[in-house]
Design an enzyme around this catalytic site. Sequence first.
Site, PDB file in Angstrom:
ATOM      1  N   GLU A 254       0.821  -1.203   0.000  1.00 50.08           N
ATOM      2  CA  GLU A 254       0.000   0.000   0.000  1.00 50.08           C
ATOM      3  C   GLU A 254       0.862   1.264   0.000  1.00 50.08           C
ATOM      4  OE1 GLU A 254      -3.343   0.537  -0.317  1.00 50.08           O
ATOM      5  OE2 GLU A 254      -2.782   2.649  -0.234  1.00 50.08           O
ATOM      6  N   THR A 298      -5.866   1.841  -5.399  1.00 49.88           N
ATOM      7  CA  THR A 298      -5.514   0.423  -5.243  1.00 49.88           C
ATOM      8  C   THR A 298      -6.237  -0.450  -6.262  1.00 49.88           C
ATOM      9  OG1 THR A 298      -5.381   0.782  -2.859  1.00 49.88           O
ATOM     10  CG2 THR A 298      -5.347  -1.492  -3.613  1.00 49.88           C
ATOM     11  N   HIS A 413      -1.338   3.530   4.738  1.00 46.86           N
ATOM     12  CA  HIS A 413      -2.334   4.286   3.976  1.00 46.86           C
ATOM     13  C   HIS A 413      -2.509   5.649   4.626  1.00 46.86           C
ATOM     14  CE1 HIS A 413      -6.114   5.442   2.120  1.00 46.86           C
ATOM     15  NE2 HIS A 413      -6.004   4.427   1.288  1.00 46.86           N
ATOM     16  N   ASP A 472       1.337   0.044  -5.011  1.00 48.62           N
ATOM     17  CA  ASP A 472       0.132   0.255  -5.821  1.00 48.62           C
ATOM     18  C   ASP A 472       0.034   1.652  -6.431  1.00 48.62           C
ATOM     19  OD1 ASP A 472      -0.434   1.390  -3.338  1.00 48.62           O
ATOM     20  OD2 ASP A 472      -2.461   0.571  -3.200  1.00 48.62           O
ATOM     21  N   HIS A 473       0.487   2.673  -5.705  1.00 52.08           N
ATOM     22  CA  HIS A 473       0.392   4.057  -6.197  1.00 52.08           C
ATOM     23  C   HIS A 473       1.164   4.934  -5.237  1.00 52.08           C
ATOM     24  CE1 HIS A 473      -2.503   4.471  -2.955  1.00 52.08           C
ATOM     25  NE2 HIS A 473      -3.117   3.412  -3.424  1.00 52.08           N
TER      26      HIS A 473
HETATM   27  C1  GP9 Z   1      -8.996  -0.139   0.719  1.00 45.20           C
HETATM   28  C2  GP9 Z   1      -7.610  -0.125   0.225  1.00 45.20           C
HETATM   29  C3  GP9 Z   1      -7.072   1.259   0.102  1.00 45.20           C
HETATM   30  O1  GP9 Z   1      -9.606  -1.374   0.695  1.00 45.20           O
HETATM   31  O2  GP9 Z   1      -7.507  -0.819  -0.947  1.00 45.20           O
HETATM   32  O3  GP9 Z   1      -7.627   1.921  -0.954  1.00 45.20           O
HETATM   33  P1  GP9 Z   1      -6.944   3.161  -1.675  1.00 45.20           P
HETATM   34  O4  GP9 Z   1      -7.498   4.399  -1.033  1.00 45.20           O
HETATM   35  O5  GP9 Z   1      -5.471   3.075  -1.510  1.00 45.20           O
HETATM   36  O6  GP9 Z   1      -7.362   3.015  -3.074  1.00 45.20           O
HETATM   37 MN    MN Z   2      -3.840   1.926  -2.115  1.00 46.28          MN
END
Ligand code: GP9
Ligand code: MN
Length: 634
Positions: A254, A298, A413, A472-473
């Site tokens: 994440e 994500t 996150h 992921d980003h």
């Molecule tokens: C939530 C997680 C985070 O289930 O995938 O989401 P994001 O805000 O990073 O897209």
């Molecule tokens: Mn994410």
Amino acid sequence: MKNKEWPKHSILAIAVIATWLTTYVVYKTAFSITIDNALQEFILFLNPLSLLLFLYGGALFFKSKKARNRYIVAISVITTIILYGNVAFYRFFTDFITLPVLFQTDNFGDLGSSAAASIYWTDIFYFADIIIIVLAMFLIKEQDSTVKAAASHRKAYFVLSAAILFFNLGLAEAERPQLLTRSFDREMLVKNLGMYNYHLYDIYIQSKSQAQRALADGSELTEVTNYVRSNQAEPSAEMFGKAEGRNLIVVTLESLQTFTLNNEMNGQTITPFMNELTEDEDTIYFPNFYHQTGLGKTSDSEFLLETGLYPLSGGAVFFTHSGNEFNSMAEKMGNEGYSTNVQHANTKSFWNRDMMYESMGIDKFYDIQSYTVGEGQAVNWGMKDIPFFEQSVDHMTEMEQPFYSRLLSLTNHHPFTLDEEDKLIDEYDSNSGTLNRYFQTVRYLDEAVKSLFEDLKEQGLYEDSIIVMYGDHYGISDNHNAAMEQYLGKEITPYESAQLQKVPLFVHIPGYGEGHVNEEVGGQVDMRSTILHLMGMETDKDMQFGGDLFSEEHEEFVIFRDGRFVTDEYVYAANVCYENGTGEPVEDQTLCDPYAERAIQELQYSESIINGDLLRFYDDQSGQLKTIEESEQP
Ligand code: GP9
Ligand code: MN
């Protein structure tokens, strides 16, 4: 009471209030909607009002009392059906109704069989407003009940209902920025917009994509197929099948950006374990790898990984096109005898994952219900990564092998908060609390990855698996550029900002022995081919845009979702063509032009596949367009 006359439109007022309050009570009793603060509670309370005023307001146009009352009862019945339908659905699926599920017959089969069990006699309460309204009609005598409302009064009434709607939307925007453009979670939509507005919004989104779908036909695919075939890369002979037959574990890291790796913050190492991995003999590490996500964050990265298509420029494809036909990596692995699943300790409706995973042919989704979150095991968005990984590995011991299991971490996150005991390094000292805390949560994520490796070894799953991990980003947006400049010690130009979109990619193959750093420039769209080839599966007949990062023929050309791009020579950002490496604008700016054109083209092709649901016209076994008859079969 019969003799006393009530003011004009009393019934209308009673109807609005009765349905409004019933809706609120139902929110509080039938659904588990998480409320974090008083503002959220207020929004929840307020949100049914605007649309109810609007709908019931139709009564102001009737002259005859009888017709007016009928209209009011009809509205109360319709709103109750919507509300109660959601209650019954929620009991079974812990989710709100969205249009596509009404058309998914297998879903409904389940629902039908459990419908009886989901209905109780106490449910009569959900009809409370209808009962109150009908009683009021019998008991109350209004003044002037046969006179239509004056036009000016009607106008004032509807202006009021619109004002409440905008007030509601304003509060929702403050509470949840980009609620509608990102539309991440049905629960959040219901919480902020209200049940009735949510359904209108859902109908709008779904009919928009249905209309585009209806207008599409397979012929559009011919051009796309030519493009895809002419840009395809042969798998690398050396790496093809390297992990054949093993379990595949893909870990989403994440918000992890590459700049934190092999780097320090005020003298403290941020990612000690992953740093070791970059030099590990069983790991191939890609430092020039970029995320390509858009608003779907994500979920967009999951989409890129599974389909090798680009996510959408507006909205999250997980939400807007979950009914599409896809040829996902999971489906392909499933066809080769793998059991497939995703593990993520969050509500299943987040990013509409429950629906999308079904469309992608993923066998099982271990959502928050599959985890036991013990005391002190939750922070920020939910379950901490270390216990999450531990329980996920426990699940793996039960899985049918070989398996493909995807793990989505969560602790790192935004807003990057941690319990004291999990802070393994200090905060940074910039004026951005977000960036300051980010280093600490990244450090925690690193520790969690280390524990994942240990868990896998302990459970005897390590040797027979291949572990792929990707960021992921970004975690730190351009809003924190001043703080980032302080940390990096350089100005953040559009060139640097593009460089900051690098996310790490690790391919870890226990026993491989030839680990190295691979400098290839690549993006998330490449993960599908790269992984499938490692697993010994061909992708030459697939309709997708990625290429195998190990292939000699892989083209170093990464297209960002917003049209920026990176090649081995250039970085194109803010309409400037920069030299990759020095970050200086190149003298001849037209050198980027051919790439810029292709970037737009490729994104458009991908978008047309999604909007037209074109893969329903495509046979992924033969790599050919289907005939009309074939594509009409379910
Ligand atoms: C939530 C997680 C985070 O289930 O995938 O989401 P994001 O805000 O990073 O897209
Ligand atoms: Mn994410």
